[in-house]
Write a protein that holds these residues in place. Structure first.
Motif, mmCIF file in Angstrom:
data_model
loop_
_atom_site.group_PDB
_atom_site.id
_atom_site.type_symbol
_atom_site.label_atom_id
_atom_site.label_comp_id
_atom_site.label_asym_id
_atom_site.label_seq_id
_atom_site.Cartn_x
_atom_site.Cartn_y
_atom_site.Cartn_z
ATOM 1 N N GLY A 30 74.768 13.767 -15.226
ATOM 2 C CA GLY A 30 74.764 13.000 -16.451
ATOM 3 C C GLY A 30 76.151 12.565 -16.879
ATOM 4 O O GLY A 30 76.385 12.182 -18.028
ATOM 5 N N ALA A 71 76.458 13.253 -8.774
ATOM 6 C CA ALA A 71 76.866 12.501 -9.969
ATOM 7 C C ALA A 71 75.687 12.138 -10.870
ATOM 8 O O ALA A 71 75.750 12.351 -12.092
ATOM 9 C CB ALA A 71 77.639 11.254 -9.558
ATOM 10 N N PRO A 72 74.571 11.618 -10.324
ATOM 11 C CA PRO A 72 73.446 11.269 -11.210
ATOM 12 C C PRO A 72 72.855 12.481 -11.928
ATOM 13 O O PRO A 72 72.471 12.396 -13.096
ATOM 14 C CB PRO A 72 72.426 10.643 -10.245
ATOM 15 N N ALA A 73 72.791 13.622 -11.244
ATOM 16 C CA ALA A 73 72.187 14.814 -11.831
ATOM 17 C C ALA A 73 73.044 15.399 -12.950
ATOM 18 O O ALA A 73 72.532 16.060 -13.852
ATOM 19 C CB ALA A 73 71.968 15.865 -10.750
ATOM 20 N N ASN A 91 79.413 10.000 -16.452
ATOM 21 C CA ASN A 91 79.736 8.666 -15.955
ATOM 22 C C ASN A 91 80.504 8.797 -14.641
ATOM 23 O O ASN A 91 81.543 9.454 -14.591
ATOM 24 C CB ASN A 91 80.585 7.914 -16.985
ATOM 25 N N PRO A 92 80.010 8.192 -13.565
ATOM 26 C CA PRO A 92 80.677 8.367 -12.264
ATOM 27 C C PRO A 92 82.102 7.850 -12.224
ATOM 28 O O PRO A 92 82.878 8.254 -11.363
ATOM 29 C CB PRO A 92 79.772 7.586 -11.301
ATOM 30 N N GLN A 111 79.432 4.445 -6.668
ATOM 31 C CA GLN A 111 78.625 3.376 -7.250
ATOM 32 C C GLN A 111 79.089 3.005 -8.660
ATOM 33 O O GLN A 111 78.291 2.867 -9.590
ATOM 34 C CB GLN A 111 77.147 3.772 -7.256
#
Length: 498
Positions: free
Chosen positions: A433, A429-431, A435-436, A173
Motif C-alpha cells: 500500500g 509494492a502493491p501489497a 506509493n512505488p 511501474q
C-alpha cells in the motif's frame, strides 16, 4: 516449499551474483541473468517456466524503458558533441560567483544534464571544475570534487532521464512523470544539504591539502592538430570495474578545450567513447537556452502529463505529447536540429553512433534486472516478504535502502545495486500500500552508499581533479554516502504526504 527455504535460496542467489561479478569478473548483465535462472530452478519453477519467466521479464522492462533510455543517451551524446557543458559551467561561474558555484554546478549536473552518460559528463565537466577550484580558495579542489561526486551519483538514480532512474521507474511501474516530479523534490534538497554538510567539515579539518591533493606539476604544452583540436594524453585507462590499468596511454581530442592542470601522471583527456568528431569550425554559436531548450521542453511535457493526471484532466493531444517516449523523442529531434545547424550533420551522425554504443550496455543491464525481478515475483518471495511489513511503517523503505546499500558496497555499481534492490521488492509494492515511487527513491538513495575503489567514477574523480586516493575517499566516498543518508531522510519525509 517453506518460506525460509525460498528466502535462503534468494539470499544465496544474490550472494552468488556478487561473487560472479567480483571474484570471477563476469559481466554484470550475464551474472544477473544467471542468478535469475538459478533462482527459478532452485525454487522449483522447472526449466521451461524458468526460461520463459526470464525472457518475459527482460521483454517487459524493455517495453517500458527501452526507447526512453535510448532517447536520453542519444540526446546527451549530441549535447556533448556541441560542447554545451563547458559553456554552461562558464556561465554558472559568472552568474553565481565562487561561493555559489559548487551548489549551482551540483544542481545543474544532478538535474539538467542527466541525459548525458555519466563518464562523458564527468570527463567534460571535470577540467572546467578544476579550472574553477583555485578561485574558491584553499579548499577549492575539495569543494568542487565533493559537489561533482554528489551531483553525478545522485542524478543517475533520482532524476529523470538518468538511466538508473528510468530503469527503477520501469521495474516498479512508476509513471515517469511522477518519478520526475518527486525525484526533483528529493534530489534538490539532497544536493544542497549534502554539499553544505561536507563544506562545513572541510573547513573544520576534514580536508588536508598536503595529503589529499596531488602536488601541482607544470604540464607540457598541449598539441594542436590541423583542425584546431587540442590533444591531451594520459597514462591511466579505466576498465569497467573501476580499477586503473597502469601503463596504458590513450589520446583524445577536444575542440577548443583547455589543457587540464595537475600532475603528469594524472592527466586525463576524454575517454575513448567520448572522442569528439573533428569538423569544420563554425561561427554559429547558439546560446545555452537554444542548446538545452529541446531537453527542457521534453521534461516540461513529461511533468505536465503527470500534473494533468493528478488533476484528473484528460486530453488526447496533451496525453500523447506528454507520453515520455514521445516527449523525449521531441527533445531528441530538437537537439539534433540545433546541432545540425551548429556543428554540421556529419558530427551529429558520429555523436548518434557513439550514443548507440553507450546505450547498448545500459539496455542489456536493465533488461537483466527485469529478468531477476520477474523471477523474484514468480518464486513467491514477494508474498513472503509482504507478511513482515505493513503499509503504516517505514520498514519497507529502510529495507530497500539497506539492500541497495549492501549490494553497492559489494558490487560497486550504483545502477546494478539500485536495479537489483528494486527488483527484489517490486513484487511486494502493491501489497504494502506504499506509493512505488517511494520504493524507487529509497532504492536509488541506498545505491549511493559508500562509492569506493570498485567504482569507475571514483578513479575518474581522483585523477581528473588532482586528488590523492585518500582525498577521493573523503570527497567521493564520504560525500556521496552523506547524500545517500540525506536522500533517504527526504524520501521518508515525502512518504508522510504521498
Amino acid at each position: 516449499m517453506e518460506d525460509w527455504q525460498i528466502l535462503g535460496i534468494t539470499g544465496a542467489v544474490i550472494v552468488g551474483i556478487v561473487v560472479m561479478i567480483l571474484r570471477f569478473r563476469l559481466n554484470p548483465a550475464m551474472s544477473l541473468v544467471i542468478g535469475a535462472l538459478a533462482l527459478g530452478l532452485l525454487t522449483g519453477l522447472g526449466a521451461a517456466e524458468t526460461t520463459k519467466t526470464a525472457m518475459t521479464g527482460f521483454g517487459d522492462i524493455m517495453t517500458k524503458v527501452g526507447l526512453l533510455i535510448a532517447w536520453g543517451v542519444l540526446m546527451g551524446a549530441i549535447l556533448n558533441e556541441m560542447g554545451a557543458i563547458s559553456k554552461l559551467v562558464d556561465k554558472l561561474l559568472r552568474v553565481f560567483g565562487p561561493k555559489g558555484v559548487p551548489y549551482a554546478l551540483g544542481l545543474t549536473i544532478g538535474t539538467l544534464l542527466q541525459s548525458i552518460f555519466l563518464d562523458v559528463l564527468l570527463v567534460m565537466s571535470a577540467p572546467l571544475a578544476r579550472r574553477i577550484a583555485p578561485k574558491l580558495g584553499k579548499f577549492g579542489t575539495a569543494k568542487m570534487a565533493t559537489a561533482m561526486a554528489i551531483s553525478l551519483e545522485c542524478g543517475i538514480v533520482l532524476m529523470v532521464p538518468g538511466v538508473a532512474t528510468v530503469a527503477l521507474a520501469g521495474l516498479l511501474q512508476v509513471p515517469l512523470g511522477e518519478m520526475l516530479i518527486f525525484g526533483l523534490l528529493v534530489i534538490i534538497p539532497t544536493i544542497i544539504v549534502s554539499i553544505m554538510i561536507m563544506n562545513f567539515f572541510i573547513h573544520r579539518g576534514l580536508w588536508k591539502t598536503e595529503t589529499d591533493e596531488e602536488p601541482v606539476v607544470e604540464e607540457s604544452p598541449a598539441l594542436e592538430d590541423s583542425d584546431g583540436m587540442v590533444v591531451h594524453t594520459h597514462t591511466h585507462a579505466h576498465d569497467h570495474s573501476g580499477s586503473p590499468e597502469h601503463g596504458k596511454s590513450t589520446t583524445a581530442a577536444t575542440p577548443g578545450a583547455a589543457p587540464a592542470s595537475g600532475p603528469t601522471s594524472s592527466r586525463v583527456g576524454l575517454l575513448p567513447h567520448d572522442v569528439r568528431t573533428p569538423g569544420t569550425k563554425t561561427s554559429r554559436e547558439p546560446g545555452l537556452l537554444v542548446m538545452f531548450g529541446p531537453m527542457l521542453l521534453s521534461l516540461v511535457l513529461i511533468a505536465s502529463g503527470a500534473f494533468l493526471k493528478m488533476a484528473g484532466i484528460t486530453n488526447d493531444i496533451a496525453g500523447f505529447l506528454s507520453t515520455p517516449v514521445v516527449a523525449l523523442l521531441i527533445g531528441l529531434l530538437g537537439t539534433s536540429l540545433v546541432a545540425r545547424l551548429t556543428i554540421g550533420t556529419k558530427r551529429v551522425e558520429a555523436a548518434v553512433a557513439n550514443g548507440f554504443k553507450e546505450s547498448g550496455q545500459i539496455l542489456i543491464l536493465t533488461g537483466a534486472g527485469g529478468s531477476l525481478a520477474a523471477m523474484v515475483a514468480t518464486s513467491g518471495m514477494g508474498d513472503i516478504l509482504g507478511k513482515y511489513f505493513t503499509a503504516s511503517s517505514v520498514a519497507p523503505l529502510l529495507v530497500v535502502w539497506v539492500i541497495a546499500a549492501v549490494l553497492h558496497i559489494a558490487v560497486g555499481s550504483v545502477s546494478i545495486s539500485a536495479i537489483t534492490a528494486a527488483g527484489l521488492l517490486a513484487p511486494i509494492a502493491p501489497a504494502l500500500g506504499i506509493n512505488p515511487v517511494l520504493l524507487a527513491l529509497a532504492a536509488g538513495a541506498g545505491s549511493l552508499f559508500v562509492v569506493h575503489v570498485t567504482s569507475n567514477t571514483f578513479w575518474l574523480l581522483q585523477s581528473m581533479l588532482g586528488q590523492t586516493t585518500r582525498g577521493t575517499l573523503k570527497s567521493c566516498t564520504l560525500g556521496v554516502s552523506v547524500a545517500s543518508v540525506i536522500a533517504l531522510g527526504f524520501t521518508l519525509v515525502l512518504s508522510i504526504f504521498i
